[in-house]
Design a protein around this motif. Sequence first.
Motif, mmCIF file in Angstrom:
data_model
loop_
_atom_site.group_PDB
_atom_site.id
_atom_site.type_symbol
_atom_site.label_atom_id
_atom_site.label_comp_id
_atom_site.label_asym_id
_atom_site.label_seq_id
_atom_site.Cartn_x
_atom_site.Cartn_y
_atom_site.Cartn_z
ATOM 1 N N LEU A 81 0.512 -1.177 0.155
ATOM 2 C CA LEU A 81 -0.277 -0.342 0.318
ATOM 3 C C LEU A 81 0.689 1.095 0.088
ATOM 4 C CD1 LEU A 81 -2.456 -0.637 2.671
ATOM 5 C CD2 LEU A 81 -2.787 -1.334 0.072
ATOM 6 N N GLY A 82 0.242 2.265 -0.494
ATOM 7 C CA GLY A 82 1.029 3.454 -0.677
ATOM 8 C C GLY A 82 0.932 4.899 0.668
ATOM 9 N N ILE A 83 1.382 5.784 0.835
ATOM 10 C CA ILE A 83 0.858 6.369 1.474
ATOM 11 C C ILE A 83 0.236 8.432 0.959
ATOM 12 C CG2 ILE A 83 2.668 5.635 3.454
ATOM 13 C CD1 ILE A 83 5.193 8.026 2.543
ATOM 14 N N MET A 84 0.129 8.029 -0.144
ATOM 15 C CA MET A 84 0.094 8.874 -1.098
ATOM 16 C C MET A 84 -1.568 8.793 -2.067
ATOM 17 S SD MET A 84 2.642 10.604 -3.369
ATOM 18 C CE MET A 84 2.174 11.395 -4.810
ATOM 19 N N GLU A 85 -1.822 9.259 -2.725
ATOM 20 C CA GLU A 85 -2.794 9.480 -4.408
ATOM 21 C C GLU A 85 -2.767 10.511 -5.072
ATOM 22 O OE1 GLU A 85 -6.261 7.858 -3.467
ATOM 23 O OE2 GLU A 85 -6.104 5.978 -2.084
ATOM 24 N N GLU A 87 -1.545 14.402 -6.173
ATOM 25 C CA GLU A 87 -0.404 15.765 -5.995
ATOM 26 C C GLU A 87 -0.530 16.505 -4.238
ATOM 27 O OE1 GLU A 87 1.266 19.472 -8.793
ATOM 28 O OE2 GLU A 87 -0.084 18.308 -9.602
ATOM 29 N N GLU A 88 -1.677 17.085 -4.451
ATOM 30 C CA GLU A 88 -2.623 17.282 -2.941
ATOM 31 C C GLU A 88 -1.500 16.390 -1.963
ATOM 32 O OE1 GLU A 88 -4.477 16.991 -5.262
ATOM 33 O OE2 GLU A 88 -4.802 19.054 -5.020
ATOM 34 N N ASP A 89 -1.692 14.916 -1.834
ATOM 35 C CA ASP A 89 -1.272 14.172 -0.994
ATOM 36 C C ASP A 89 0.378 14.806 -0.711
ATOM 37 O OD1 ASP A 89 -3.778 13.683 0.261
ATOM 38 O OD2 ASP A 89 -3.248 11.498 -1.041
ATOM 39 N N TYR A 90 1.169 14.812 -1.944
ATOM 40 C CA TYR A 90 2.180 14.696 -1.401
ATOM 41 C C TYR A 90 2.946 16.090 -1.639
ATOM 42 C CZ TYR A 90 6.536 14.832 -4.200
ATOM 43 O OH TYR A 90 8.295 15.273 -4.031
ATOM 44 N N GLU A 91 2.070 16.815 -1.682
ATOM 45 C CA GLU A 91 2.615 18.243 -0.901
ATOM 46 C C GLU A 91 2.834 18.647 0.384
ATOM 47 O OE1 GLU A 91 4.660 21.536 -1.337
ATOM 48 O OE2 GLU A 91 4.028 20.706 -3.016
ATOM 49 N N ASN A 92 0.672 17.628 0.605
ATOM 50 C CA ASN A 92 0.958 18.442 2.332
ATOM 51 C C ASN A 92 0.855 17.081 3.062
ATOM 52 O OD1 ASN A 92 -0.322 20.598 1.540
ATOM 53 N ND2 ASN A 92 -2.317 19.338 0.647
ATOM 54 N N LEU A 139 5.928 4.954 -2.644
ATOM 55 C CA LEU A 139 5.070 6.179 -2.490
ATOM 56 C C LEU A 139 3.160 6.066 -2.562
ATOM 57 C CD1 LEU A 139 7.362 9.752 -3.090
ATOM 58 C CD2 LEU A 139 7.483 8.332 -1.013
ATOM 59 N N TRP A 140 3.555 5.894 -4.203
ATOM 60 C CA TRP A 140 1.734 5.609 -4.035
ATOM 61 C C TRP A 140 1.494 3.907 -4.300
ATOM 62 C CZ3 TRP A 140 -0.712 8.665 -6.926
ATOM 63 C CH2 TRP A 140 0.252 10.020 -8.032
ATOM 64 N N GLY A 141 2.687 3.387 -3.403
ATOM 65 C CA GLY A 141 1.854 1.980 -3.566
ATOM 66 C C GLY A 141 1.647 0.646 -5.036
ATOM 67 N N ILE A 142 2.057 -0.121 -5.093
ATOM 68 C CA ILE A 142 2.346 -0.701 -6.206
ATOM 69 C C ILE A 142 1.126 -0.903 -6.860
ATOM 70 C CG2 ILE A 142 2.369 -3.719 -7.495
ATOM 71 C CD1 ILE A 142 3.618 -4.372 -3.929
#
Length: 349
Positions: A81-85, A87-92, A139-142
């Motif tokens: 599993l990832g930790i972002m989905e 661009e907002e997740d990546y930024e914040n 970051l994304w998950g597989i």
Amino acid sequence: MTLTASERFKRYLSGQEVDRLPIIEWAPWWHLTVQRWLQDGLPPECAGYEDLQEYFGLDKCLQVGINDETVDTPKPKGEGLGIMETEEDYENIVRPTLFPDPATIFTDDFFALLEARRQRGDTLQFFTVQGFFWYPRILWGIENHLYSFYDYPELYHRICEDHANWMIKVFRYVFSRFRFDFMSLAEDMSYNSGPMISKQLFDEFLAPYYKKVIPVIHEYGVPVFIDSDGDITMAVDWYGEVGADGMFPLERKAGVDVSLYVDKQPNMAFLGHYDKMCMKFGKEAMRAEFERILPSMMRGKVIPSVDHQTPPDVPLEYYKDYVSLFKEYASKVTHAGASIAPCPVFAEK
């Protein structure tokens, strides 16, 4: 001729005479295998990674580096599993924690330890970072990672650009204080049927960032190996095009054949390729596997090592037999093969 581990590794990859091949395991042993060996009579005080190398009489090969545990980024809730989905997740959520000052990670004590190992003369040391396939996957998950090439192409490039810029800061800080014997970029971009992405996607999304960071590493005379499981028969050429100096672990059960690669990529070196699945069958099966690899070893720049981690179905005594055979066959190779070019990163120095 008696060489240190570092001298032997560099001379072999440079096409010079050596006393023998390096006798190394690049990966820590699987914990289940160590548990089995403890039941077989391995002394408990020898169960640590470096202690095991000493116990078996191997040249030491130790890895340090940066992974998703090094920085204080939120961890995924489950495997794959990832930790972002978005661009907002990546930024914040993600980006503010990703890029600490290298001096806060690598301390004076860290460099003192590396230098002390180097002075012993019996240890190869390599530095590992996540590559441009592995890092976005964390970051994304597989599943989302494989869609991201199509759904979020601009964000994929931004992630890799940020990662590359930070890695360059890390390399300049670390390599200005200590020169590792080699470094690896962890990728695992292939599986047992070949690469997980097309050459077109590799060229668009990964190649630009390899071409950005590998020359910086080469400035310090450090060769770059790509760590990818699976069948790398196609990928080895892709990584050769972006300046990689070698690949590992060359998993035999994925159909890998290193004898083809020394012709396809004569500037590259190869580590691993010893079929771990033969080891449970005993000494003669293990000898046959060394005989299979020996012609490539004799041609140069092929260093055998278990092609991943030794399985727990290999008894302790069988592994001792493996090491004994490894030493026998390593001593057969005292040159790097006249038909094989030295690794460019060494040839230029």
